[in-house]
Design a protein around this motif. Structure first.
Motif, PDB file in Angstrom:
ATOM      1  N   ALA A 160       0.952  -1.325   0.090  1.00 23.32           N
ATOM      2  CA  ALA A 160       0.035   0.122   0.025  1.00 23.32           C
ATOM      3  C   ALA A 160       0.956   1.149  -0.183  1.00 23.32           C
ATOM      4  O   ALA A 160       1.781   1.465   0.912  1.00 23.32           O
ATOM      5  N   ALA A 161       0.540   1.893  -1.095  1.00 19.23           N
ATOM      6  CA  ALA A 161       1.660   3.363  -0.973  1.00 19.23           C
ATOM      7  C   ALA A 161       0.579   4.492  -1.269  1.00 19.23           C
ATOM      8  O   ALA A 161      -0.062   4.822  -2.390  1.00 19.23           O
ATOM      9  N   GLY A 162       0.536   5.249  -0.078  1.00 15.60           N
ATOM     10  CA  GLY A 162      -0.244   6.432  -0.105  1.00 15.60           C
ATOM     11  C   GLY A 162      -1.810   6.127  -0.287  1.00 15.60           C
ATOM     12  O   GLY A 162      -2.460   7.042  -0.776  1.00 15.60           O
ATOM     13  N   ALA A 163      -2.229   5.177   0.256  1.00 21.03           N
ATOM     14  CA  ALA A 163      -3.658   4.513   0.207  1.00 21.03           C
ATOM     15  C   ALA A 163      -4.366   4.613   1.552  1.00 21.03           C
ATOM     16  O   ALA A 163      -5.658   4.852   1.700  1.00 21.03           O
ATOM     17  N   LYS A 190       4.622   5.896   1.929  1.00 17.57           N
ATOM     18  CA  LYS A 190       4.012   7.268   1.817  1.00 17.57           C
ATOM     19  C   LYS A 190       2.813   7.355   2.984  1.00 17.57           C
ATOM     20  O   LYS A 190       1.866   7.650   2.689  1.00 17.57           O
ATOM     21  N   LEU A 191       3.239   6.803   4.117  1.00 15.13           N
ATOM     22  CA  LEU A 191       2.184   7.053   5.164  1.00 15.13           C
ATOM     23  C   LEU A 191       2.324   8.219   6.134  1.00 15.13           C
ATOM     24  O   LEU A 191       3.328   8.845   6.394  1.00 15.13           O
ATOM     25  N   PRO A 192       1.262   8.862   6.230  1.00 16.19           N
ATOM     26  CA  PRO A 192       1.302  10.266   7.354  1.00 16.19           C
ATOM     27  C   PRO A 192       1.243   9.731   8.644  1.00 16.19           C
ATOM     28  O   PRO A 192       0.361   9.349   9.418  1.00 16.19           O
ATOM     29  N   LEU A 193       2.630   9.596   9.376  1.00 11.81           N
ATOM     30  CA  LEU A 193       2.550   9.090  10.696  1.00 11.81           C
ATOM     31  C   LEU A 193       3.204  10.355  11.561  1.00 11.81           C
ATOM     32  O   LEU A 193       4.251  10.759  11.319  1.00 11.81           O
ATOM     33  N   SER A 194       2.613  10.458  12.633  1.00  8.96           N
ATOM     34  CA  SER A 194       2.763  11.599  13.712  1.00  8.96           C
ATOM     35  C   SER A 194       3.074  11.297  14.940  1.00  8.96           C
ATOM     36  O   SER A 194       2.442   9.963  15.249  1.00  8.96           O
ATOM     37  N   GLU A 195       3.660  11.905  15.517  1.00  8.93           N
ATOM     38  CA  GLU A 195       4.200  11.549  16.948  1.00  8.93           C
ATOM     39  C   GLU A 195       2.811  11.962  17.965  1.00  8.93           C
ATOM     40  O   GLU A 195       2.629  11.797  18.998  1.00  8.93           O
ATOM     41  N   TYR A 256       6.734  12.030   5.533  1.00  7.59           N
ATOM     42  CA  TYR A 256       5.912  10.908   5.416  1.00  7.59           C
ATOM     43  C   TYR A 256       6.832  10.021   5.818  1.00  7.59           C
ATOM     44  O   TYR A 256       8.077  10.029   6.091  1.00  7.59           O
ATOM     45  N   SER A 257       6.539   8.404   5.879  1.00  4.52           N
ATOM     46  CA  SER A 257       7.236   7.471   6.257  1.00  4.52           C
ATOM     47  C   SER A 257       6.827   6.058   5.480  1.00  4.52           C
ATOM     48  O   SER A 257       5.723   6.195   4.919  1.00  4.52           O
ATOM     49  N   GLY A 258       7.801   5.206   5.566  1.00  2.07           N
ATOM     50  CA  GLY A 258       7.547   4.098   4.914  1.00  2.07           C
ATOM     51  C   GLY A 258       7.818   2.898   5.838  1.00  2.07           C
ATOM     52  O   GLY A 258       8.962   3.058   6.868  1.00  2.07           O
ATOM     53  N   LEU A 259       7.279   1.739   5.802  1.00  6.95           N
ATOM     54  CA  LEU A 259       7.323   0.773   6.729  1.00  6.95           C
ATOM     55  C   LEU A 259       7.363  -0.548   6.000  1.00  6.95           C
ATOM     56  O   LEU A 259       6.550  -0.943   5.128  1.00  6.95           O
ATOM     57  N   TYR A 260       8.351  -1.272   6.690  1.00 10.43           N
ATOM     58  CA  TYR A 260       8.246  -2.985   6.146  1.00 10.43           C
ATOM     59  C   TYR A 260       8.286  -3.928   7.209  1.00 10.43           C
ATOM     60  O   TYR A 260       9.099  -3.847   7.980  1.00 10.43           O
ATOM     61  N   PHE A 261       6.964  -4.807   7.202  1.00 11.94           N
ATOM     62  CA  PHE A 261       6.928  -5.731   8.311  1.00 11.94           C
ATOM     63  C   PHE A 261       7.199  -6.901   7.624  1.00 11.94           C
ATOM     64  O   PHE A 261       6.539  -7.402   6.457  1.00 11.94           O
ATOM     65  N   ARG A 262       7.521  -7.870   8.519  1.00 12.77           N
ATOM     66  CA  ARG A 262       7.471  -9.453   8.022  1.00 12.77           C
ATOM     67  C   ARG A 262       6.820 -10.204   9.171  1.00 12.77           C
ATOM     68  O   ARG A 262       7.186 -10.166  10.506  1.00 12.77           O
ATOM     69  N   ALA A 263       6.202 -11.162   8.858  1.00 15.70           N
ATOM     70  CA  ALA A 263       5.446 -12.176   9.743  1.00 15.70           C
ATOM     71  C   ALA A 263       6.605 -12.914  10.448  1.00 15.70           C
ATOM     72  O   ALA A 263       7.542 -13.170  10.189  1.00 15.70           O
TER      73      ALA A 263
END
Length: 265
Positions: A160-163, A190-195, A256-263
């Motif tokens: 998901a990119a900007g969605a 492209k995530l809007p993550l804020s503190e 903005y931010s990007g994240l990669y998660f792995r199970a």
């Protein structure tokens, strides 16, 4: 009196706020954000009537520009997507993938699996043109839906990119909870993550269209995904995107931010 103090005077502060809102609600405000709300409904009540994303000009932009190139913020996604394909993954759920712009742009840099299935969940306004373009370009790996088929939720890679911030009735943890088999890889860009605490804002997306969207609290957003059996493997800044909210300066953040998660299992 210093200018910073003058701007804090009640009359001046009110005038500056009204001027910022006027700019936001004009063509000069295209790409800008404004507003601080508790819900999408409250944001829409404040905004002028709008087609939101149901506008032909958006699909034109995706076809003629976004499917033809990549940006600096795409490189972490390319890296981890390549790793996922090398590890045997061949099904991708592309949330908000428009007409397939990432599929087309990334194919110049990645070797796609022969059995690749790239599934695009999107608004109905994008689907007809996406299918037509896929047929023209021979992109047989692409499929489109405005629903959430159970088989699609079992895809090995979620992208998901900007969605996600524009999704009113769905969120990532609730979608993951519906999976019979959770994705091995989750790539978010492209995530809007804020503190700050989470809230709803809005964006002037051009062509006389405005859309409400979430601003997520970073810790809570990441924690909700980790609680479902994922580890945060990588994160990156997206300096090409910043959140400067006209009339609501206290909400601003620089990137903005990007994240990669792995199970984890």
């Amino acid at each position: 009196m210093p200018l910073a103090l003058i701007k804090r005077l009640p009359l001046i502060r009110g005038w500056l706020h009204r001027r910022a809102i006027r700019k936001y609600l004009s063509p000069r405000g295209s790409g800008c954000h404004s507003g601080h709300f508790s819900s999408f409904a409250q944001a829409r009540a404040w905004l002028p009537p709008s087609p939101e994303f149901s506008h032909d000009r958006f699909t034109e932009e995706y076809v003629h520009e976004r499917s033809q190139r990549i940006w600096a913020f795409d490189y972490p996604v390319l890296f981890w997507l390549r790793e996922a394909f090398a590890g045997g993954s061949s099904t991708v759920l592309d949330i908000g993938g428009s007409i397939g712009n990432q599929y087309y742009a990334y194919q110049r840099y990645l070797r796609y699996p022969e059995a690749l299935q790239w599934r695009i969940q999107e608004l109905s306004a994008f689907i007809a043109q996406g299918r037509e373009l896929a047929q023209q370009r021979g992109a047989t790996a692409l499929s489109f839906s405005d629903a959430w088929p159970a088989e699609w939720l079992d895809s090995e890679v979620w992208l998901a990119a900007g969605a996600l911030e524009f999704m009113e009735s769905q969120d990532l943890p609730s979608l993951l909870a519906r999976c019979a088999r959770k994705p091995r890889h989750i790539l978010l860009n492209k995530l809007p993550l804020s503190e700050s605490p989470a809230f709803v804002s809005s964006q002037n997306i051009g062509f006389g269209a405005y859309v409400p969207h979430h601003v997520f609290n970073r810790r809570n957003f990441i924690g909700a995904i980790e609680a479902l059996g994922y580890e945060l493997v990588d994160s990156w800044d997206v300096p090409e995107r910043s959140f400067q909210s006209l009339g609501f300066d206290e909400d601003a953040f620089d990137v903005y931010s990007g994240l990669y998660f792995r199970a984890t299992h």
